[in-house]
Design a protein around this motif. Structure first.
Motif, short mmCIF file in Angstrom:
data_model
loop_
_atom_site.label_atom_id
_atom_site.label_comp_id
_atom_site.label_asym_id
_atom_site.label_seq_id
_atom_site.Cartn_x
_atom_site.Cartn_y
_atom_site.Cartn_z
N LEU A 1 0.82 -1.20 0.00
CA LEU A 1 0.00 0.00 0.00
C LEU A 1 0.86 1.25 0.00
N ASN A 2 0.38 2.29 -0.70
CA ASN A 2 1.02 3.60 -0.61
C ASN A 2 0.34 4.40 0.50
N LYS B 1 -1.52 7.03 0.53
CA LYS B 1 -2.91 7.39 0.26
C LYS B 1 -3.84 6.20 0.49
N GLU B 2 -3.41 5.03 0.06
CA GLU B 2 -4.21 3.81 0.26
C GLU B 2 -4.31 3.44 1.74
N LYS C 1 -6.83 5.84 3.32
CA LYS C 1 -8.19 5.47 2.89
C LYS C 1 -8.65 4.22 3.64
N GLY C 2 -7.77 3.24 3.77
CA GLY C 2 -8.10 2.01 4.50
C GLY C 2 -8.36 2.29 5.97
N LYS D 1 -11.83 3.84 6.31
CA LYS D 1 -12.90 2.84 6.12
C LYS D 1 -13.00 1.92 7.33
#
Length: 135
Positions: free
Chosen positions: A111-112, A114-115, A118-119, A122
């Motif tokens: 994952l970067n 940003k990911e 986002k994770g 969520k």
């Protein structure tokens, strides 16, 4: 489908902990440390939260006390009653384990930043929903 994903998440996180230093036992240690990080809890509360048998909790707690990660304390209203609390060393160990697990997850999922953010958002939404469903 949501219940299946929650079960899967629970199993996967336990597998990820196996990749940490000490295998599955670190998962129990991590979970116990996480539970007592802000609260002083009784064995009864910990058995319920950890879903382990009381003799297993006794063994785990004894080991963690000898390692200086938690300490046993008596409750003033009933000196026979024992509760557990985290030590400074235990908090440092918990933070180290969380960082190690976080690094392992990010690396395995590639994952970067940003990911990851986002994770996290969520998962936070899902946790808030599930915490509300408990009440």
């Amino acid at each position: 489908m949501l219940a299946e994903q929650i079960l899967s998440l629970n199993l996967i996180t336990r597998k990820l902990c196996k990749n940490c230093n000490n295998g599955l036992i670190i998962s129990q240690k991590m979970r116990l440390l996480y539970l007592v990080r802000n609260d002083v809890l009784s064995p009864r509360e910990l058995v319920g939260e950890l879903s382990i048998a009381k003799p297993n909790l006794t063994i785990l707690a004894r080991t963690m006390i000898s390692e200086g990660l938690i300490e046993k304390m008596r409750v003033e209203r009933d000196m026979r009653s024992v509760h557990y609390k985290i030590t400074d060393k235990g908090l440092e160990e918990l933070n180290r384990m969380i960082a190690e697990l976080d690094e392992s997850i990010v690396k395995q999922l590639q994952l970067n930043d940003k990911e990851v953010k986002k994770g996290e958002n969520k998962l936070e939404t899902a946790l808030n929903f599930l915490n509300g469903a408990e009440k």
